[in-house]
Design an enzyme around this catalytic site. Sequence first.
Site, PDB file in Angstrom:
ATOM      1  N   TYR A 266       0.843  -1.515  -0.108  1.00  0.00           N
ATOM      2  CA  TYR A 266      -0.085   0.003   0.048  1.00  0.00           C
ATOM      3  C   TYR A 266       0.627   1.352  -0.297  1.00  0.00           C
ATOM      4  O   TYR A 266       0.991   2.197  -0.721  1.00  0.00           O
ATOM      5  CB  TYR A 266      -0.941  -0.365   1.223  1.00  0.00           C
ATOM      6  CG  TYR A 266      -2.314  -1.225   1.331  1.00  0.00           C
ATOM      7  CD1 TYR A 266      -2.873  -1.533   0.391  1.00  0.00           C
ATOM      8  CD2 TYR A 266      -1.715  -2.411   1.955  1.00  0.00           C
ATOM      9  CE1 TYR A 266      -4.008  -2.724   0.102  1.00  0.00           C
ATOM     10  CE2 TYR A 266      -2.845  -3.247   2.104  1.00  0.00           C
ATOM     11  CZ  TYR A 266      -4.039  -3.713   0.947  1.00  0.00           C
ATOM     12  OH  TYR A 266      -4.337  -4.087   0.628  1.00  0.00           O
TER      13      TYR A 266
ATOM     14  N   PRO B 179     -10.928   0.285  -2.814  1.00  0.00           N
ATOM     15  CA  PRO B 179     -12.686  -0.192  -3.325  1.00  0.00           C
ATOM     16  C   PRO B 179     -13.181   0.504  -3.540  1.00  0.00           C
ATOM     17  O   PRO B 179     -13.336   0.471  -2.242  1.00  0.00           O
ATOM     18  CB  PRO B 179     -12.629  -1.613  -2.506  1.00  0.00           C
ATOM     19  CG  PRO B 179     -11.012  -2.380  -2.138  1.00  0.00           C
ATOM     20  CD  PRO B 179     -10.592  -0.534  -1.942  1.00  0.00           C
TER      21      PRO B 179
ATOM     22  N   HIS C  62      -7.441   1.571   1.071  1.00  0.00           N
ATOM     23  CA  HIS C  62      -7.393   0.357   1.443  1.00  0.00           C
ATOM     24  C   HIS C  62      -6.931  -0.572   2.488  1.00  0.00           C
ATOM     25  O   HIS C  62      -6.124  -0.885   3.165  1.00  0.00           O
ATOM     26  CB  HIS C  62      -7.163  -0.563  -0.162  1.00  0.00           C
ATOM     27  CG  HIS C  62      -7.246  -2.143  -0.089  1.00  0.00           C
ATOM     28  ND1 HIS C  62      -7.524  -2.826   1.539  1.00  0.00           N
ATOM     29  CD2 HIS C  62      -7.835  -3.089  -1.245  1.00  0.00           C
ATOM     30  CE1 HIS C  62      -7.358  -3.871   0.479  1.00  0.00           C
ATOM     31  NE2 HIS C  62      -7.661  -4.377  -0.928  1.00  0.00           N
TER      32      HIS C  62
ATOM     33  N   SER D 173     -12.013 -11.400  -5.745  1.00  0.00           N
ATOM     34  CA  SER D 173     -11.895 -11.465  -4.204  1.00  0.00           C
ATOM     35  C   SER D 173     -13.683 -11.941  -3.552  1.00  0.00           C
ATOM     36  O   SER D 173     -14.462 -11.544  -4.445  1.00  0.00           O
ATOM     37  CB  SER D 173     -11.566 -10.368  -3.605  1.00  0.00           C
ATOM     38  OG  SER D 173     -11.490 -10.177  -2.011  1.00  0.00           O
TER      39      SER D 173
HETATM   40  N1  COA Z   1     -20.566 -28.809   1.374  1.00  0.00           N
HETATM   41  C1  COA Z   1     -21.807 -28.230   1.714  1.00  0.00           C
HETATM   42  N2  COA Z   1     -21.651 -26.739   2.222  1.00  0.00           N
HETATM   43  C2  COA Z   1     -20.403 -26.023   2.352  1.00  0.00           C
HETATM   44  C3  COA Z   1     -19.159 -26.649   1.156  1.00  0.00           C
HETATM   45  C4  COA Z   1     -19.508 -28.021   0.971  1.00  0.00           C
HETATM   46  N3  COA Z   1     -18.441 -28.758   0.477  1.00  0.00           N
HETATM   47  N4  COA Z   1     -18.394 -25.754   1.509  1.00  0.00           N
HETATM   48  C5  COA Z   1     -18.063 -24.935   1.822  1.00  0.00           C
HETATM   49  N5  COA Z   1     -20.088 -24.839   2.697  1.00  0.00           N
HETATM   50  C6  COA Z   1     -20.276 -24.144   3.116  1.00  0.00           C
HETATM   51  C7  COA Z   1     -19.795 -23.287   4.230  1.00  0.00           C
HETATM   52  O1  COA Z   1     -19.470 -23.677   5.427  1.00  0.00           O
HETATM   53  C8  COA Z   1     -20.261 -21.950   4.456  1.00  0.00           C
HETATM   54  O2  COA Z   1     -21.208 -21.808   4.764  1.00  0.00           O
HETATM   55  P1  COA Z   1     -21.916 -20.456   5.325  1.00  0.00           P
HETATM   56  O3  COA Z   1     -23.062 -19.407   4.549  1.00  0.00           O
HETATM   57  O4  COA Z   1     -23.716 -21.219   6.400  1.00  0.00           O
HETATM   58  O5  COA Z   1     -21.052 -20.202   6.620  1.00  0.00           O
HETATM   59  C9  COA Z   1     -20.533 -21.307   2.836  1.00  0.00           C
HETATM   60  O6  COA Z   1     -21.112 -22.430   2.310  1.00  0.00           O
HETATM   61  C10 COA Z   1     -19.919 -20.758   2.204  1.00  0.00           C
HETATM   62  O7  COA Z   1     -18.526 -21.298   2.241  1.00  0.00           O
HETATM   63  P2  COA Z   1     -16.749 -20.752   0.510  1.00  0.00           P
HETATM   64  O8  COA Z   1     -18.054 -20.991   0.099  1.00  0.00           O
HETATM   65  O9  COA Z   1     -16.360 -22.354   0.885  1.00  0.00           O
HETATM   66  O10 COA Z   1     -16.285 -20.089   1.784  1.00  0.00           O
HETATM   67  P3  COA Z   1     -15.789 -19.431   2.443  1.00  0.00           P
HETATM   68  O11 COA Z   1     -17.130 -18.555   3.353  1.00  0.00           O
HETATM   69  O12 COA Z   1     -15.217 -20.220   3.987  1.00  0.00           O
HETATM   70  O13 COA Z   1     -15.006 -18.142   2.421  1.00  0.00           O
HETATM   71  C11 COA Z   1     -12.728 -17.033   1.373  1.00  0.00           C
HETATM   72  C12 COA Z   1     -13.851 -18.275   1.425  1.00  0.00           C
HETATM   73  C13 COA Z   1     -11.830 -17.485   1.012  1.00  0.00           C
HETATM   74  C14 COA Z   1     -13.759 -16.033   1.046  1.00  0.00           C
HETATM   75  C15 COA Z   1     -12.388 -16.737   2.608  1.00  0.00           C
HETATM   76  O14 COA Z   1     -12.218 -18.314   3.621  1.00  0.00           O
HETATM   77  C16 COA Z   1     -11.353 -15.305   3.185  1.00  0.00           C
HETATM   78  O15 COA Z   1     -10.656 -15.843   2.977  1.00  0.00           O
HETATM   79  N6  COA Z   1     -12.430 -14.490   3.281  1.00  0.00           N
HETATM   80  C17 COA Z   1     -11.132 -12.854   3.125  1.00  0.00           C
HETATM   81  C18 COA Z   1     -11.444 -12.090   1.885  1.00  0.00           C
HETATM   82  C19 COA Z   1     -10.375 -11.382   2.149  1.00  0.00           C
HETATM   83  O16 COA Z   1     -10.317 -10.461   2.854  1.00  0.00           O
HETATM   84  N7  COA Z   1     -11.379  -9.851   1.184  1.00  0.00           N
HETATM   85  C20 COA Z   1     -11.273  -9.056   0.937  1.00  0.00           C
HETATM   86  C21 COA Z   1     -10.825  -7.940   0.137  1.00  0.00           C
HETATM   87  S1  COA Z   1     -10.625  -6.442  -0.295  1.00  0.00           S
END
Ligand code: COA
Length: 625
Positions: free
Chosen positions: A106, A119, A342, A553
């Site tokens: 940054y 963003p 950011h 993202s």
């Molecule tokens: N079967 C059924 N459900 C599943 C599944 C499977 N095999 N795998 C995951 N799911 C469910 C999860 O339990 C979760 O349920 P919920 O909606 O009830 O919480 C949902 O699906 C979403 O999971 P998933 O799609 O795997 O993603 P996540 O929520 O774990 O997110 C990331 C993944 C990478 C986005 C997250 O870990 C992360 O790091 N986010 C930060 C992003 C960030 O900082 N962005 C900033 C940019 S400025």
Amino acid sequence: MLAFIAKNMGKPVCCVKPVSLMKLPGRYLAHQKTLPHLPIPPLQQTLDKYMLALKPLVSQEEWSHTNQLVEEFQTSGVGERLQKGLERRAKKTENWLSDWWLQTAYLEYRLPVTVHSSPGVVLPKQDFEDRQGQLRFAAKLIEGVLDFKSMIDNETLPVENLGGKPLCMNQYYQILSSCRIPGPKRDSVVNYSQAKKPPTHITVVHNFQFFELDVYHSDGTPLTADHIFNQLEKIWGTSLQTNKEPIGILTTNHRNSWAKAYNNLIRDKTNKESVRSIQKSIFTVCLDAPMPRVSDDHYKSRVAAQMLHGGGSRLNSGNRWFDKTLQFIVAEDGSCGLVYEHAPAEGPPIVALLDHVVEYTKKPDLVRSPMIPLPMPKKLRFNITPEIKNDIEKAKQNLNIMVHDLDIKVFVFNAFGKNFPKSQKLSPDAFIQVALQLAYYRMYGRACSTYESASLRMFRLGRTDTIRSASVHSLEFVQGMEDSGKKNQEKVDLLRKAVQAHRAYTDMAITGKAIDRHLLGLKLQAIEDLVSIPEIFMDTSYAIAMHFNLSTSQVPAKTDCVMCFGPVVPDGYGICYNPMEEHINFAVSAFNSCADTNAARMAHYLENTLLDLKQLIHHAPKSKL
Ligand code: COA
């Protein structure tokens, strides 16, 4: 997931309910101390994974050459020496990475923060079309942010969880009363929230004119929406004409040019005080003029552009101070959202705050506050010398080029949301990422280096690492999918493998075992030790791996909104999405100056790809999934 849910408390914190008034002093620090330190992965593990990550991206010849360099890095002892240096750093610091990351990602980044780094968030169109509605909504929004702020101040903000693990809450303490300041080689960030006398005002911008609006009474209670509305009316009434000199445009410039102009600007005492007031303010509210009308189809994309750059020097770009961490934008025609700088935080805390505020704005006012006389908000004055005028003119020109260059498409994918992949026992995020790989492959006939942000907030002061979505498995899947000789069932098997591999990489990344920040750390350690940069970082493969044609993202929100950002390379895409239960909001950006990219085309491919994947799964026997 990172949505603002206190899972340990079992219910969402979408705060129509009143926030806790009880202070819990020390709670934040006590929580922070329980968080683990970010680990440093074993060197061998990172190098092996790096070689694997290169497979879908470089030729066999390049791969073999890099393999040799990696071997030399290990056998010469250089790698181990740097690794030891990193381990020493980790012992001495709260987080071995966070300061390096803040500086390199940054504060030392020299392109304008506008479009290139900050963003935006597009909110649904609000139900008003005039000044009264605009000011009422803005007043309620301000009240809502102050309500959220009281949770930060009182340390009652519920601790978030990811995969059952508590997260670092530090970013929430960085987003209010803070601002970036340009510097000749590197910028800095100031944060006044912990000052002896923390600020009690926000900045309001209307017609390119800045005002200091006190939002607390002298006894420390926040102004109500009724009071704020009256104050906003006063601001509006004294800024009916557009300011001839849109001083805020200076903040859209290349950071070196802005740093020069900044020194020049604050040489004048009045200007310095005005700038300081903006920097100190809790946040900024931009009361924008209506956007030019566009068809419903283009509306959201137009709002996204409005959030990212303000529409150009003739529209609302002068209504911003892009260095300010948090700027809420409320236009007269009901278009709304925000833009944020950011450096202090990632999207999820910003969106959690927004979710709270949006719910808050829906809350009816049960009692009207009795009217009391309040002082006129202070107009922030600027003395414009010919030199400053010249700087503004140059910044305008550069900004307008940037505005024309941004190609952005926001769309709602309506065929299904995260429910569908879940019903198929697939991770929704991994499913979307694999779809993105296929969409890109269909457009370009190859895989590209792909970045997805992964949260490192399980660790103290954690920011992000990279999930490399282009993998051996994703390439096998996209090639298999496009192979007419393959049966549906084989394609589904490849899809499932690719999705599982992506989810495995995600788990590795959020637990601090990914490769990108470790490799960066080794490189920065070499710079710090004043030894020559190891060959592996000077290599073509490394350059290819770091050239993220897809920068993506997931930023989930309860509000039906979407975050958006620009591409990180001239020939790339910036793709952000918010998967809701039954639909997915996407924002796709590119640059018009690149003949090979086109945001609408990418959006079209992505939509078709997602539909094709659903079709494919439906035609395969259920038991296999
Ligand atoms: N079967 C059924 N459900 C599943 C599944 C499977 N095999 N795998 C995951 N799911 C469910 C999860 O339990 C979760 O349920 P919920 O909606 O009830 O919480 C949902 O699906 C979403 O999971 P998933 O799609 O795997 O993603 P996540 O929520 O774990 O997110 C990331 C993944 C990478 C986005 C997250 O870990 C992360 O790091 N986010 C930060 C992003 C960030 O900082 N962005 C900033 C940019 S400025």
